[in-house]
Design an enzyme around this catalytic site. Sequence first.
Site, PDB file in Angstrom:
ATOM      1  N   ASP A 194       0.845  -1.189   0.000  1.00  0.00           N
ATOM      2  CA  ASP A 194       0.000   0.000   0.000  1.00  0.00           C
ATOM      3  C   ASP A 194       0.880   1.239   0.000  1.00  0.00           C
ATOM      4  OD1 ASP A 194      -1.706   2.112   0.398  1.00  0.00           O
ATOM      5  OD2 ASP A 194      -2.941   1.098   1.877  1.00  0.00           O
ATOM      6  N   HIS A 199       0.191   7.800   4.045  1.00  0.00           N
ATOM      7  CA  HIS A 199       0.744   7.120   5.212  1.00  0.00           C
ATOM      8  C   HIS A 199       2.235   7.406   5.427  1.00  0.00           C
ATOM      9  CE1 HIS A 199      -3.086   5.136   5.143  1.00  0.00           C
ATOM     10  NE2 HIS A 199      -2.848   4.678   3.929  1.00  0.00           N
ATOM     11  N   ILE A 214      -1.158   9.215   8.592  1.00  0.00           N
ATOM     12  CA  ILE A 214      -1.932   8.297   9.425  1.00  0.00           C
ATOM     13  C   ILE A 214      -1.526   6.852   9.123  1.00  0.00           C
ATOM     14  CG2 ILE A 214      -3.867   9.894   9.581  1.00  0.00           C
ATOM     15  CD1 ILE A 214      -5.346   8.149   7.516  1.00  0.00           C
ATOM     16  N   GLY A 217      -5.412   1.742   7.602  1.00  0.00           N
ATOM     17  CA  GLY A 217      -6.490   1.028   8.276  1.00  0.00           C
ATOM     18  C   GLY A 217      -6.260  -0.468   8.289  1.00  0.00           C
TER      19      GLY A 217
END
Length: 291
Positions: A194, A199, A214, A217
Amino acid sequence: MPIDAAKATSAEPRTTELAWDHKDVQLYHLGIGAGAATPEKPHPATDPDELRYTLESALRVLPAFATVAGGGMAVAGGLAAPGIDVDLAAVLHGGQTVTVHRALPVSGRATQTSSVPAVYDKGKAAVIVLRSEVADDDGPLWTCDTQIFVRGEGGFGGERGPSARLELPDRAPDLHTERHIRPDQALLYRLSGDWNPLHADPEFAKLAGFDRPILHGLCTYGVTLKAVVDTLLGGDVTRVRSYTTRFAGVVFPGETLRIRMWQEPGRVQVSVTAADRDEAPVLADTVVEHS
């Protein structure tokens, strides 16, 4: 509109060949905290229970690995579907389910068939539902159902879609534990496929409305499943039958997750909050079904 719901849902399923080996599995496990200290394992690097995630001769595959197997994601394939053209800065992961048909092999080759079963209109946002079915020469391996929340892409007159919420049991959890997210956790996890700069890149994160990058998830998703397997399922990854969650809030690297679990027949209901931010919700509507 960047999203053409009719075109996306009527498109022919797309197939992709996947391949992975023990190094991919080990990297994923390290990315979700394998080998890191926990309240239950203060000296984990050589703990036999942790070596099941990190040592190739003892390796077992956590079912959440299905979300990154083959070096990519079902999400990435879905966002390339006909009728879908969205800005990554507007994309958030809304929910995820992995259904396991049999134990995931440490290495393998398989075919992934991807489709878009639905696109929902939430008014100010759209929710794209992606499905990836994966099988090898011996038959079905797993099915991933992914919900992608795209801000600013609603209002096209489509169905609103389901909105049911799962209430937590009206009793104290049977078990709770904490998992610390290292400051570099997102940088390690993104090596499993990812590459969204949300991120890693502070400037990109600001474009998306966050003051700093962040955590993925799906990293939180993996951390949580590992905690459930390690504490309530005897460390046996093969007991997991399905695992579903709704991403209710963000996690910042360096924070601590508080994971609460309620045991029920054949399943564990889970709540995950950010311990550092007054129990801000992180994962909701979360259930691990098991044998």
